[in-house]
Design an enzyme around this catalytic site. Sequence first.
Site, PDB file in Angstrom:
ATOM      1  N   ASP A  35       0.946  -1.026   0.045  1.00  5.12           N
ATOM      2  CA  ASP A  35       0.102  -0.023   0.031  1.00  5.12           C
ATOM      3  C   ASP A  35       0.939   1.150   0.100  1.00  5.12           C
ATOM      4  OD1 ASP A  35      -2.325  -1.793   0.209  1.00  5.12           O
ATOM      5  OD2 ASP A  35      -3.058  -0.965   2.107  1.00  5.12           O
ATOM      6  N   GLU A  74     -10.381  -7.673  -1.029  1.00  2.00           N
ATOM      7  CA  GLU A  74      -9.400  -8.462  -1.919  1.00  2.00           C
ATOM      8  C   GLU A  74      -8.402  -9.211  -1.071  1.00  2.00           C
ATOM      9  OE1 GLU A  74      -7.913  -4.849  -0.946  1.00  2.00           O
ATOM     10  OE2 GLU A  74      -9.583  -4.919  -2.182  1.00  2.00           O
ATOM     11  N   ASP A  75      -7.800  -8.653  -0.208  1.00  3.51           N
ATOM     12  CA  ASP A  75      -6.817  -9.446   0.590  1.00  3.51           C
ATOM     13  C   ASP A  75      -7.612 -10.471   1.376  1.00  3.51           C
ATOM     14  OD1 ASP A  75      -4.764  -7.553   0.069  1.00  3.51           O
ATOM     15  OD2 ASP A  75      -5.724  -5.915   1.241  1.00  3.51           O
TER      16      ASP A  75
END
Length: 352
Positions: free
Chosen positions: A183, A248-249
């Site tokens: 990120d 999504e993780d």
Amino acid sequence: MRESRLCPLIILQVVGTLGLLTYLHLVKTSRERNPETLQITLRDNNPYANVEFSGKLSHFEKVAVLVMPPRERDSKTLQEIWRANDSYGNVGLGGKWSPSRNRSASSSEKVAILVTYRDREEHLKIFLRHMHPFLQRQGLDYTIYVIEQHGEEQGFCKGLLYNVGFTEALKDDPSYDCFIFHDVDLLPEDDRNLYTCARSPYHLSVAIDKFDYKLTYVALFGGVSALNTSHYRLLNGYSNLYCGWGAEDDDMARRLYKHVLAISRPEPDIARYKMLSHKSREPRDDNTDKRYLLNTALHRAKTDGLADLQTANYSVTSITHKALYTHILVNITKRKPIKHVHPRKIGKRNTN
């Protein structure tokens, strides 16, 4: 005769003095190297002590001082620190750096740092200023890839961008051993947090200041994670279907479970991160389909990801080797609504 006796005495005295000084130095530095002492220093040291802030600097730049070495914060103004870091250790075009002058001759693990990105210019500037010196202090052979989304799709398609970044990075250099999925708003605080791949999937951002330096849940695999090339291919990459905030993780964590790959982590007192602040009124594009997608994650794992990337309604607009990173600009067209199908029907479809 007298002089011959004095020489050994003088030598012994000098050796003894040097030995005492060495001992005192070791005692002092051993306390400084103690992990607990280091963490207390990072936590309690005033980040703005003796630093002169100019009105021209943004709030984001001021926050970035939190993760700078204390000796630099105490001895230089913030502007001087920026100027001193402008060289970035002679980073090669495209954000490539290696401890060896000849990259092809380097025997170290080759690491690709993949950063998904959209509308985060301030964060990206700080990220690059911090990460290049950090990665170089670890002696890594690395390249930073920034995968930026544009186009009609309003939701941020993080998993799809990671899959595109993985594919394009291997086209750029097929010898990458390790991929770090990062990120843009997270900055590591401790050099001992090694950016490398472990035998199992490696979750690096264990302790983030926003969450009181605590792991929010056991299956967390977001923020900053590392996967070797073979594992990423085995997992079929990330799902391409998550466009919007979150999950999504967690979908990737289910893929790890499916392939019996346990998540490993560094110690939380080492894996500490500063999260850069966001604009207070910044909208969050929530993904209304994420619960359904998570419930069907295991049924789609073989087909949704790298396997169907060519049909994911995207195109690579450009690949530019900039001074500090390789920029991959990805156009994502407006996604069609996701049809909610019962998991059993998905399973039958995938077996046909």
